[in-house]
Design an enzyme around this catalytic site. Structure first.
Site, short mmCIF file in Angstrom:
data_model
loop_
_atom_site.label_atom_id
_atom_site.label_comp_id
_atom_site.label_asym_id
_atom_site.label_seq_id
_atom_site.Cartn_x
_atom_site.Cartn_y
_atom_site.Cartn_z
N HIS A 12 0.87 -1.20 0.00
CA HIS A 12 0.00 0.00 0.00
C HIS A 12 0.90 1.23 0.00
O HIS A 12 1.49 1.58 1.02
CB HIS A 12 -0.90 0.00 1.24
CG HIS A 12 -1.86 1.15 1.29
ND1 HIS A 12 -3.22 0.99 1.55
CD2 HIS A 12 -1.69 2.49 1.11
CE1 HIS A 12 -3.82 2.16 1.52
NE2 HIS A 12 -2.91 3.10 1.27
N LYS A 94 -9.41 -0.14 -5.68
CA LYS A 94 -9.43 0.45 -4.34
C LYS A 94 -10.67 1.28 -4.14
O LYS A 94 -10.92 2.24 -4.87
CB LYS A 94 -8.18 1.33 -4.18
CG LYS A 94 -8.13 2.15 -2.90
CD LYS A 94 -7.76 1.31 -1.70
CE LYS A 94 -7.82 2.12 -0.41
NZ LYS A 94 -6.68 3.04 -0.26
C1 NCD Z 1 -3.38 9.01 2.25
C2 NCD Z 1 -2.95 10.08 1.25
O1 NCD Z 1 -2.38 11.09 1.67
O2 NCD Z 1 -3.15 9.88 0.04
N1 NCD Z 1 -3.39 9.60 3.56
C3 NCD Z 1 -3.33 8.96 4.74
O3 NCD Z 1 -3.44 9.62 5.78
N2 NCD Z 1 -3.17 7.66 4.82
C4 NCD Z 1 -4.68 8.44 1.86
C5 NCD Z 1 -5.09 7.20 2.61
O4 NCD Z 1 -4.52 6.13 2.41
O5 NCD Z 1 -6.01 7.31 3.42
ZN ZN Z 2 -3.15 5.10 1.67
#
Ligand code: NCD
Ligand code: ZN
Length: 337
Positions: A12, A94
Site C-alpha cells: 500500500h 481500491k
Molecule cells: C493518504 C494520502 O495522503 O493519500 N493519507 C493517509 O493519511 N493515509 C490516503 C489514505 O490512504 O487514506
Molecule cells: Zn493510503
C-alpha cells in the site's frame, strides 16, 4: 547482526505524480522489489489509459532500480466491459468512501448501491481493496466499518477483500473470522498511538488516516505482525505531502515512511525477538495472498546506526519522514538484484 530479506513488498503505497513522484519513487524502488500503487491522484486513476500512462511515469521515475509497480484502479461503478478490459492490467481496485481521506471526493457515497460491481469482481476474481472508515467519530470510524466488511465478506464469499491500513484490535479479530478478508498494516500503526500524535505537542508528521488508536489496538496489530499472521501484509501507506501542507493550519493526512520502513521494521522485529518472521510479513504473505512473483532483490539490513534525514529534498519538494533527525538501530546496508 544482520538479516537478508528477499524481495520486500510494500502492499500500500502513495507515489503521487509529477515532481513529487520523481522525488519519492526512487526512495521506495531502492529497497522494495514491488509496491501496490494507490490510485488517489487528482483526478483519480479510473481508466485503462490513465493506468497505463501512470505506470509509465512511475517506471520513468524509478531510476535504475529493479522495481515493479502493481497498479490499482480507483473503484467506481464500472461496467462489466470495463472490468474485463482492466482485469489483467491491475492487481485490484481500491474503494474509498467519498470524502474519507486525501483525494477521495470521487469515492463511493453509498456502498450498497455498488453491490452489482462487487458481484462482477467476485466472478472475475478481481481483488477489492478498501479504505474502511465511516464518517463517524474519528476514533470509531474503523470499528464502525467492521459491519460493512462483515456484510461484504458474507454476501460475496469468493470476493478477495483487503482491509487496508488496519488500526484496531477489532480489525485484527476479523482476519480470524472471515477467510476472504486480508489486511495491510503500516509501520506507524505498529509503533504509535493517538498519544504520540496529539497527547503532547501536536505532531503533524504522525497525522494520518485512519488516525493512530489506543495502546490495546497497537498491541493487537503488533502481535499479529510479529507473528506474521498469514493474512496480514506490510503496506506502508507512505503518503508524502509537501512540508507546506503538513506544517500549517489544516494539516494533510499522511505519514512518509518509505525510505526508513525496512530499517525500522527490522529494529521493531528484533526488539521483540521475532526477526525470523519479518520475511513473511514483508513479502511472503503478500506473494501467497495476491499470487505475485516479484523479481529477486536481496536486501541486507544490519544492526548499525542510521540517522534518518530531517527531510528528503528534490524536484522542488521537501518531505519530512517519520523519525526525522532520529537515529535508528538498524540500517539497510546492501541491495543485490
Ligand atoms: C493518504 C494520502 O495522503 O493519500 N493519507 C493517509 O493519511 N493515509 C490516503 C489514505 O490512504 O487514506
Ligand atoms: Zn493510503
Amino acid at each position: 547482526m544482520e538479516i537478508t530479506l528477499r524481495s520486500p513488498l510494500d502492499m500500500h503505497l502513495h507515489l503521487r505524480d509529477a515532481e513529487m513522484m520523481k522525488l519519492v519513487t526512487p526512495l521506495t524502488a531502492e529497497t522494495f522489489s514491488g509496491a501496490v500503487i494507490m490510485p488517489n491522484l487528482v483526478p483519480p486513476v479510473t481508466t485503462l489509459e490513465m493506468l497505463h500512462a501512470y505506470k509509465e511515469r512511475i517506471l520513468e521515475s524509478k531510476g535504475e532500480h529493479q522495481f515493479d509497480p502493481y497498479m490499482v484502479m480507483f473503484f467506481k461503478d464500472y461496467t462489466e466491459k470495463e472490468l474485463v478490459a482492466a482485469k489483467d492490467h491491475m492487481i485490484g481496485m481500491k474503494l474509498y468512501p467519498a470524502g474519507a481521506t486525501t483525494n477521495s471526493e470521487a469515492g463511493v457515497a453509498q456502498i450498497d448501491s455498488v453491490e452489482h460491481v462487487f458481484k462482477m469482481m467476485e466472478e472475475m476474481e478481481i481483488p477489492l481493496m478498501v479504505h474502511g472508515e465511516t464518517h463517524g467519530f474519528v476514533m470509531d470510524r474503523e470499528a464502525e466499518f467492521m459491519s460493512i466488511y462483515e456484510h461484504l465478506a458474507t454476501k460475496f464469499p469468493k470476493l478477495q477483500i483487503t482491509m487496508e491500513h488496519i488500526t484496531t484490535a477489532k480489525a485484527v479479530g476479523m482476519l480470524d473470522r472471515f477467510e476472504n478478508l486480508k489486511a495491510t498494516v503500516t509501520l506507524q500503526h505498529l509503533i504509535i498511538t493517538l498519544d504520540d500524535v496529539a497527547g503532547g505537542f501536536l505532531k503533524p508528521h504522525l497525522f494520518c488516516k485512519p488516525i493512530a488508536k489506543r495502546p490495546e489496538d497497537r498491541e493487537a496489530l503488533l502481535q499479529a505482525a510479529l507473528q506474521a499472521h498469514p493474512r496480514l501484509m506490510f503496506g506502508s501507506d507512505s503518503a508524502p505531502h509537501p512540508i507546506s501542507k503538513k506544517e500549517c493550519c489544516g494539516c494533510a493526512a499522511g505519514v512518509f515512511t518509505a525510505p526508513l520502513a525496512i530499517a525500522r521494521l527490522a529494529q521493531l522485529f528484533d526488539e521483540h525477538g521475532c526477526l525470523e518472521n519479518l520475511q513473511a510479513f514483508i513479502s511472503d504473505n503478500a506473494q501467497k495472498l495476491y499470487g505475485v512473483k516479484p523479481e529477486s532483490k536481496l536486501v541486507t539490513v544490519s544492526k548499525e546506526s542510521f540517522e534518518v534525514p530531517t527531510s528528503y529534498d528534490g524536484h522542488g519538494h521537501k518531505v519530512v519522514p517519520m523519525h526525522a533527525g532520529e537515529t535508528l538501530d538498524w540500517k539497510v546496508t546492501g541491495v543485490k538484484c
